[in-house]
Design a protein around this motif. Structure first.
Motif, PDB file in Angstrom:
ATOM      1  N   ALA A  10       0.819  -1.228   0.000  1.00  0.00           N
ATOM      2  CA  ALA A  10       0.000   0.000   0.000  1.00  0.00           C
ATOM      3  C   ALA A  10       0.845   1.268   0.000  1.00  0.00           C
ATOM      4  O   ALA A  10       0.349   2.350  -0.344  1.00  0.00           O
ATOM      5  CB  ALA A  10      -0.930   0.011   1.218  1.00  0.00           C
ATOM      6  N   GLU A  11       2.120   1.188   0.385  1.00  0.00           N
ATOM      7  CA  GLU A  11       2.967   2.379   0.356  1.00  0.00           C
ATOM      8  C   GLU A  11       3.438   2.730  -1.055  1.00  0.00           C
ATOM      9  O   GLU A  11       3.981   3.816  -1.285  1.00  0.00           O
ATOM     10  CB  GLU A  11       4.189   2.209   1.283  1.00  0.00           C
ATOM     11  CG  GLU A  11       3.835   2.230   2.764  1.00  0.00           C
ATOM     12  CD  GLU A  11       5.059   2.306   3.666  1.00  0.00           C
ATOM     13  OE1 GLU A  11       6.186   2.484   3.143  1.00  0.00           O
ATOM     14  OE2 GLU A  11       4.885   2.187   4.890  1.00  0.00           O
ATOM     15  N   CYS A  12       3.233   1.806  -1.994  1.00  0.00           N
ATOM     16  CA  CYS A  12       3.697   2.073  -3.371  1.00  0.00           C
ATOM     17  C   CYS A  12       3.030   3.304  -3.982  1.00  0.00           C
ATOM     18  O   CYS A  12       3.726   4.210  -4.441  1.00  0.00           O
ATOM     19  CB  CYS A  12       3.494   0.837  -4.245  1.00  0.00           C
ATOM     20  SG  CYS A  12       4.672  -0.481  -3.870  1.00  0.00           S
ATOM     21  N   PRO A  13       1.697   3.372  -3.995  1.00  0.00           N
ATOM     22  CA  PRO A  13       1.076   4.571  -4.571  1.00  0.00           C
ATOM     23  C   PRO A  13       1.260   5.811  -3.698  1.00  0.00           C
ATOM     24  O   PRO A  13       1.340   6.924  -4.223  1.00  0.00           O
ATOM     25  CB  PRO A  13      -0.406   4.191  -4.699  1.00  0.00           C
ATOM     26  CG  PRO A  13      -0.600   3.061  -3.763  1.00  0.00           C
ATOM     27  CD  PRO A  13       0.705   2.337  -3.672  1.00  0.00           C
ATOM     28  N   CYS A  31      15.925  -4.175   0.896  1.00  0.00           N
ATOM     29  CA  CYS A  31      15.900  -5.034  -0.297  1.00  0.00           C
ATOM     30  C   CYS A  31      14.864  -6.147  -0.204  1.00  0.00           C
ATOM     31  O   CYS A  31      14.985  -7.177  -0.877  1.00  0.00           O
ATOM     32  CB  CYS A  31      17.287  -5.607  -0.585  1.00  0.00           C
ATOM     33  SG  CYS A  31      18.507  -4.321  -0.892  1.00  0.00           S
ATOM     34  N   ASN A  32      13.840  -5.967   0.641  1.00  0.00           N
ATOM     35  CA  ASN A  32      12.774  -6.956   0.767  1.00  0.00           C
ATOM     36  C   ASN A  32      11.607  -6.574  -0.138  1.00  0.00           C
ATOM     37  O   ASN A  32      10.996  -5.517   0.028  1.00  0.00           O
ATOM     38  CB  ASN A  32      12.290  -7.037   2.224  1.00  0.00           C
ATOM     39  CG  ASN A  32      13.372  -7.600   3.135  1.00  0.00           C
ATOM     40  OD1 ASN A  32      14.150  -8.454   2.730  1.00  0.00           O
ATOM     41  ND2 ASN A  32      13.422  -7.109   4.366  1.00  0.00           N
ATOM     42  N   VAL A  33      11.288  -7.437  -1.085  1.00  0.00           N
ATOM     43  CA  VAL A  33      10.238  -7.155  -2.059  1.00  0.00           C
ATOM     44  C   VAL A  33       8.878  -7.254  -1.374  1.00  0.00           C
ATOM     45  O   VAL A  33       8.629  -8.208  -0.638  1.00  0.00           O
ATOM     46  CB  VAL A  33      10.309  -8.154  -3.234  1.00  0.00           C
ATOM     47  CG1 VAL A  33       9.300  -7.788  -4.322  1.00  0.00           C
ATOM     48  CG2 VAL A  33      11.713  -8.203  -3.810  1.00  0.00           C
ATOM     49  N   ASN A  79       0.585  -6.039  -6.029  1.00  0.00           N
ATOM     50  CA  ASN A  79      -0.416  -5.479  -6.949  1.00  0.00           C
ATOM     51  C   ASN A  79      -0.178  -4.003  -7.204  1.00  0.00           C
ATOM     52  O   ASN A  79      -0.110  -3.544  -8.345  1.00  0.00           O
ATOM     53  CB  ASN A  79      -1.823  -5.692  -6.383  1.00  0.00           C
ATOM     54  CG  ASN A  79      -2.110  -7.166  -6.159  1.00  0.00           C
ATOM     55  OD1 ASN A  79      -1.686  -8.005  -6.945  1.00  0.00           O
ATOM     56  ND2 ASN A  79      -2.811  -7.481  -5.069  1.00  0.00           N
ATOM     57  N   GLU A  80      -0.050  -3.226  -6.124  1.00  0.00           N
ATOM     58  CA  GLU A  80       0.177  -1.784  -6.274  1.00  0.00           C
ATOM     59  C   GLU A  80       1.570  -1.531  -6.845  1.00  0.00           C
ATOM     60  O   GLU A  80       1.769  -0.618  -7.643  1.00  0.00           O
ATOM     61  CB  GLU A  80       0.014  -1.080  -4.926  1.00  0.00           C
ATOM     62  CG  GLU A  80      -1.409  -1.138  -4.366  1.00  0.00           C
ATOM     63  CD  GLU A  80      -2.394  -0.441  -5.285  1.00  0.00           C
ATOM     64  OE1 GLU A  80      -2.046   0.613  -5.843  1.00  0.00           O
ATOM     65  OE2 GLU A  80      -3.512  -0.965  -5.457  1.00  0.00           O
ATOM     66  N   TYR A 101      10.977  -6.476 -11.357  1.00  0.00           N
ATOM     67  CA  TYR A 101      10.705  -6.092  -9.966  1.00  0.00           C
ATOM     68  C   TYR A 101      11.733  -6.700  -9.014  1.00  0.00           C
ATOM     69  O   TYR A 101      11.577  -6.628  -7.805  1.00  0.00           O
ATOM     70  CB  TYR A 101       9.255  -6.453  -9.597  1.00  0.00           C
ATOM     71  CG  TYR A 101       8.315  -5.637 -10.450  1.00  0.00           C
ATOM     72  CD1 TYR A 101       8.024  -4.310 -10.114  1.00  0.00           C
ATOM     73  CD2 TYR A 101       7.784  -6.146 -11.630  1.00  0.00           C
ATOM     74  CE1 TYR A 101       7.225  -3.525 -10.922  1.00  0.00           C
ATOM     75  CE2 TYR A 101       6.985  -5.368 -12.451  1.00  0.00           C
ATOM     76  CZ  TYR A 101       6.711  -4.060 -12.091  1.00  0.00           C
ATOM     77  OH  TYR A 101       5.917  -3.279 -12.903  1.00  0.00           O
ATOM     78  N   ARG A 102      12.777  -7.283  -9.587  1.00  0.00           N
ATOM     79  CA  ARG A 102      13.924  -7.772  -8.810  1.00  0.00           C
ATOM     80  C   ARG A 102      15.205  -7.462  -9.570  1.00  0.00           C
ATOM     81  O   ARG A 102      15.977  -8.352  -9.913  1.00  0.00           O
ATOM     82  CB  ARG A 102      13.811  -9.285  -8.575  1.00  0.00           C
ATOM     83  CG  ARG A 102      12.676  -9.687  -7.636  1.00  0.00           C
ATOM     84  CD  ARG A 102      12.595 -11.217  -7.515  1.00  0.00           C
ATOM     85  NE  ARG A 102      11.530 -11.606  -6.609  1.00  0.00           N
ATOM     86  CZ  ARG A 102      11.679 -11.719  -5.288  1.00  0.00           C
ATOM     87  NH1 ARG A 102      12.849 -11.495  -4.730  1.00  0.00           N
ATOM     88  NH2 ARG A 102      10.648 -12.049  -4.515  1.00  0.00           N
TER      89      ARG A 102
END
Ligand SMILES: [Zn+2]
Length: 428
Positions: A109-112, A135-137, A142-143, A167-168
């Motif tokens: 949820a912090e992505c947007p 470095c933890n994905v 989804n976001e 994404y890695r």
């Protein structure tokens, strides 16, 4: 006096467009560079955690050479200095996300949220990449995948020319917890070149800026920047986001020759990626056509960066073009300078004039033979083509089917081409 010529519809490029998302088709003998300027490898210097030395010490080193860095910024803690971010962005550096709160594993949820803050604080920065705290994905993603085109981990590896998971994206730690000497940075850059890969550095503090984790030594960084400056033909240095853009565009691009004669070549450069994000120029080249001593390249009627390079004794014209930004026109030097027709430089000056909807071309001697007239819109798309086959090319003809308010007229006669922009509706 004239007859409309057949229009060429590029069904081929349309079919390529609908058949797949990752299909690349660059028509021979054109080539697209694996990396910009046909470098052998790419390097991105990225900096986490908003430390003072990043903009205070490191950025001036990059600015002095015209290189760009990526500032992975924590938006909700660690005191981001937005004024300095804005200044850095204005100089071409990337302001990207490093989460809102720097949690052990960031919530999706912090992505947007972090993206929105950066867009608000640094107007014009789309914020399309992210580095994960520790470095933890995030999980789920989804976001993450909705908001960003690439995410950075830190696995100590040089990335492949096309990452298997955007994404890695792998990175190597710079500073006291990793590589912290110019020779160490430089040898990894050479390794990226020899492997054809993408080297991403993960830095934190710079110099003695009090960050406390893995600070990068100032002289080590300066030594590497000097090395990268001396090896621009071999190693491409750009932001994390621009390299990610380049890779995706390079793997999706189509280049198709639309028309050519002995003085010019018109090509379309397209991809099926969203143009709002994928607007970074790709580098192309092709052998310099026979008889050309130089080349002038435009995209959408605007000059682009181009150069003649010699590879293995063969001359190439190398140029940059942004997919979906209009057709690219390569012209021989004769085209740009050849505003005269005739057997020598004292030939009659050519004049193209438009009055109402009647185009008048003067100055072409009858000995030049048939005259081809092409009209292009300002995106480089051909609007109409005429062949003037009369013995006396006095050249008046109505532009019955031209509705564009401005277009490019290209006339070719006697092996020479000349192009001029005209504005319809004007008296001259
Ligand atoms: Zn961090």
């Amino acid at each position: 006096m004239y007859k409309p010529a057949a229009r060429t519809i590029t069904f081929l490029s349309f079919l390529l467009f609908i058949t797949g998302s990752s299909f690349s088709a660059v028509e021979s003998p054109f080539e697209v560079g694996t990396w910009a300027n046909f470098c052998q490898g790419a390097v991105s210097h990225t900096f986490d955690d908003n430390t003072a030395g990043q903009t205070g010490t490191a950025q001036p080193m990059f600015d002095a050479k015209g290189f760009h860095m990526t500032l992975f910024t924590v938006t909700g803690s660690m005191n981001p200095n937005w004024a300095k971010m804005k200044t850095a962005f204005a100089k071409g550096h990337e302001i990207a996300s490093h989460s809102v709160t720097h949690a052990q594993t960031m919530p999706d949820a912090e992505c947007p949220t972090s993206q929105a803050t950066i867009r608000q604080q640094v107007p014009g920065e789309p914020c399309i990449t992210i580095a994960y705290p520790n470095c933890n994905v995030p999980n789920p993603q989804n976001e993450l995948k909705r908001c960003y085109i690439a995410g950075r981990i830190c696995n100590g590896q040089i990335e492949k020319k096309t990452p298997s998971d955007f994404y890695r994206i792998g990175a190597i730690m710079g500073g006291s917890a990793g590589t912290n000497s110019a020779s160490g940075f430089n040898s990894k850059a050479n390794e990226a070149a020899s492997s054809g890969g993408w080297l991403v550095w993960c830095h934190h503090g710079v110099g003695n800026d009090g960050h406390g984790y893995s600070n990068t030594a100032t002289d080590a960084l300066q030594g590497n920047i000097d090395f990268l400056d001396q090896n621009r033909n071999k190693i491409w240095t750009e932001t994390f986001g621009n390299v990610a853009r380049y890779i995706k565009e390079r793997d999706a691009v189509s280049l198709t020759v639309k028309s050519s004669d002995n003085q010019s070549i018109t090509v379309s450069v397209t991809d099926n990626l969203p143009d709002s994000i994928y607007n970074y120029p790709l580098t192309f080249r092709r052998p310099l056509p026979d008889g050309w001593t130089k080349a002038v390249v435009t995209q959408n009627a605007t000059p682009v960066e181009d150069t003649i390079v010699t590879v293995n004794g063969k001359q190439y014209v190398m140029f940059q073009a942004v997919p979906d930004s209009g057709d690219v026109l390569l012209s021989s030097g004769a085209t740009s300078a050849g505003k005269r027709y005739g057997n020598n430089s004292a030939g009659t000056p050519v004049r193209i004039a438009l009055s109402g909807n009647v185009l008048t071309i003067a100055g072409i001697p009858a000995s030049s033979g048939p005259v081809a007239v092409c009209l292009f819109n300002l995106n480089g798309a051909m609007l109409a083509e005429y062949q003037l086959s009369g013995k006396t090319p006095q050249n008046r003809f109505p532009l019955d089917d031209i509705t564009a308010s401005a277009c490019i007229v290209r006339i070719t006669a006697g092996g020479i081409s000349y192009s001029q922009r005209i504005v319809t509706g004007s008296s001259d």
